[in-house]
Write a protein that holds these residues in place. Structure first.
Motif, PDB file in Angstrom:
ATOM      1  N   UNK A   1       0.824  -1.202   0.000  1.00  0.00           N
ATOM      2  CA  UNK A   1       0.000   0.000   0.000  1.00  0.00           C
ATOM      3  C   UNK A   1       0.860   1.256   0.000  1.00  0.00           C
ATOM      4  N   UNK A   2       1.936   1.230   0.772  1.00  0.00           N
ATOM      5  CA  UNK A   2       2.850   2.373   0.808  1.00  0.00           C
ATOM      6  C   UNK A   2       3.527   2.564  -0.544  1.00  0.00           C
ATOM      7  N   UNK A   3       3.931   1.484  -1.180  1.00  0.00           N
ATOM      8  CA  UNK A   3       4.590   1.568  -2.477  1.00  0.00           C
ATOM      9  C   UNK A   3       3.666   2.164  -3.533  1.00  0.00           C
ATOM     10  N   UNK A   4       2.369   1.947  -3.365  1.00  0.00           N
ATOM     11  CA  UNK A   4       1.378   2.469  -4.309  1.00  0.00           C
ATOM     12  C   UNK A   4       0.924   3.885  -3.948  1.00  0.00           C
ATOM     13  N   UNK A   5       1.442   4.429  -2.852  1.00  0.00           N
ATOM     14  CA  UNK A   5       1.066   5.776  -2.448  1.00  0.00           C
ATOM     15  C   UNK A   5      -0.328   5.885  -1.877  1.00  0.00           C
ATOM     16  N   UNK A   6      -0.789   4.833  -1.203  1.00  0.00           N
ATOM     17  CA  UNK A   6      -2.166   4.782  -0.717  1.00  0.00           C
ATOM     18  C   UNK A   6      -2.313   5.065   0.770  1.00  0.00           C
ATOM     19  N   UNK A   7      -1.205   5.299   1.477  1.00  0.00           N
ATOM     20  CA  UNK A   7      -1.258   5.358   2.937  1.00  0.00           C
ATOM     21  C   UNK A   7      -0.727   6.683   3.464  1.00  0.00           C
ATOM     22  N   UNK A   8      -1.511   7.327   4.328  1.00  0.00           N
ATOM     23  CA  UNK A   8      -1.069   8.537   5.016  1.00  0.00           C
ATOM     24  C   UNK A   8      -0.702   8.272   6.473  1.00  0.00           C
ATOM     25  N   UNK A   9      -1.248   7.212   7.060  1.00  0.00           N
ATOM     26  CA  UNK A   9      -0.975   6.877   8.465  1.00  0.00           C
ATOM     27  C   UNK A   9      -1.285   5.403   8.672  1.00  0.00           C
ATOM     28  N   UNK A  10      -0.860   4.877   9.826  1.00  0.00           N
ATOM     29  CA  UNK A  10      -1.048   3.465  10.164  1.00  0.00           C
ATOM     30  C   UNK A  10      -1.729   3.355  11.519  1.00  0.00           C
ATOM     31  N   UNK A  11      -2.724   2.490  11.601  1.00  0.00           N
ATOM     32  CA  UNK A  11      -3.529   2.311  12.811  1.00  0.00           C
ATOM     33  C   UNK A  11      -3.535   0.836  13.189  1.00  0.00           C
TER      34      UNK A  11
END
Length: 401
Positions: free
Chosen positions: A200-210
């Motif tokens: 998800x991070x590699x695809x630029x889909x994440x701003x934060x982690x919960x």
């Protein structure tokens, strides 16, 4: 973008002036493009803005655009029958055996197409926009496999492309242990959750982690593994903590400099002190408390004593908080938890912005983004006081209607 001068206004600025709500009577607000150029007394308006096209607000209240900083609006299916079963006396175990609970939402979300997930989310987001919401956080966490987690996050990103609203996405792969990994939470984290976060991070889909730190979900040590991965990726963290018991999740989140810790019904003083030290925002979620008919309220007075800032959010989700009204959430925060109307309004503006890591909104002052809500009310407390009544006159997003 257009220039405009909103005149004959009353501004709830939420700047640190020592005045309740940061309220300024007989005020004006100048917008230059997508930015606030001036917000203050009409008598002090700089001459440079005096020639902007004027719009007389007739004494209406202006607040920052509202921010819903904790939602799960992307999901498949619904759990209305489960709600009915609980009211008919079914136990949690009986509901689960009948296919209810998060298992049913995971199944429906896995089977839904990305377009179907987006369509459902837009209906809920539209309800929030109609109440003056200009920014929203959307979590994953109902896929619990890599394909569906990414599908949820893509749908969330598309909400921000199709509607005039800012979307922050949060990866919540550590939400629950899926049925295929029952009693093997560490294997689930290693095999599915952490690789999905990488993807998800590699695809630029994440701003934060919960994550969900609870006996029915993940332990503090397991959450720390997720947070370590987030830290390695340069992503901020937040945590569902102390909702059903006290496992020390809030202190763990604070030790990672978390943006927020959310729910917090069973939070103790040690956890409060940890939040105060780290600056972690407390996100209060009365919708879940109400829906689950809980009796343990979050320690609001303790957080006040230690100057922990509090945000409010809908927690909109299909199971424990099927709530898509931030105005009703404000009333719930006041009625159920004895928050003040000022705390409630700050909680969906200034503090909600901080809970999402925004520095460019949440207050009315020069240099902030021109996300505004204009209300047909005499006093800011009316926004928390009324039930089922929307007094929004106009919503301005980035300087435009």
């Amino acid at each position: 973008m257009p220039q405009r001068l909103l005149t004959h206004a009353r501004l709830a600025t939420f700047t640190q002036t020592g005045t309740p709500y940061g309220l300024i009577e007989d005020s004006v607000l100048a917008v230059d493009g997508g930015t606030i150029a001036y917000a203050g007394p009409a008598a002090d308006l700089p001459q440079a803005f005096a020639g902007f096209p004027k719009e007389n607000l007739g004494g209406r209240l202006v607040t920052p655009g509202l921010i819903d900083c904790h939602t799960h609006v992307v999901f498949g299916g619904d759990r209305a029958r489960e709600f009915e079963m609980r009211l008919e006396g079914a136990s949690y175990e009986e509901v689960a055996r009948a296919g209810g609970g998060i298992v049913s939402t995971v199944k429906a979300t896995r089977h839904a197409s990305e377009d179907e997930l987006l369509e459902g989310a837009l209906s809920r987001v539209d309800a929030l926009i109609a109440e003056g919401v200009t920014a929203i956080e959307i979590k994953s966490g109902y896929g619990l496999d890599q394909k569906t987690e990414l599908k949820m996050l893509r749908a969330a990103r598309n909400v921000g492309r199709l509607r005039p609203i800012t979307v922050r996405t949060t990866f919540l792969g550590a939400h629950a242990v899926p049925a295929e990994y029952q009693d093997r939470p560490d294997a689930y984290l290693d095999d599915i959750c952490l690789p999905a976060l990488d993807a998800a991070h590699a695809e630029g889909l994440v701003d934060a982690v919960d994550g969900f730190c609870e006996g029915i979900a993940f332990s503090p040590d397991q959450i720390a593994k997720v947070f370590d991965k987030a830290k390695a990726l340069g992503l901020p963290v937040k945590l569902h903590a102390e909702q059903l018991s006290n496992l020390g999740g809030t202190a763990l989140a604070a030790s990672y400099g978390a943006l927020s810790a959310d729910h917090l019904e069973y939070l103790d003083e040690a956890g409060v002190r940890a939040m105060a030290y780290s600056g972690t925002i407390a996100v209060i979620l009365p919708g879940a408390f109400y829906t689950l008919r809980e009796t343990q309220a979050p320690p609001i007075d303790l957080m006040r004593q230690h100057k922990v800032q509090m945000a409010l959010a809908t927690d909109c989700n299909p199971g424990s908080s099927p709530l898509a009204s931030l105005l009703l959430t404000m009333n719930m925060g006041c009625t159920l938890f004895r928050m003040t109307p000022e705390e409630a309004l700050a909680g969906v503006t200034r503090e909600a912005a901080r809970a999402l890591g925004f520095t460019d909104r949440g207050m009315l002052e020069a240099g902030k983004r021109a996300d505004l809500a204009i209300w047909n009310v005499q006093h800011p407390a009316e926004l928390s006081y009324r039930i089922g009544f929307n007094s929004l006159s106009k919503r301005i997003f980035g300087g435009s209607e």
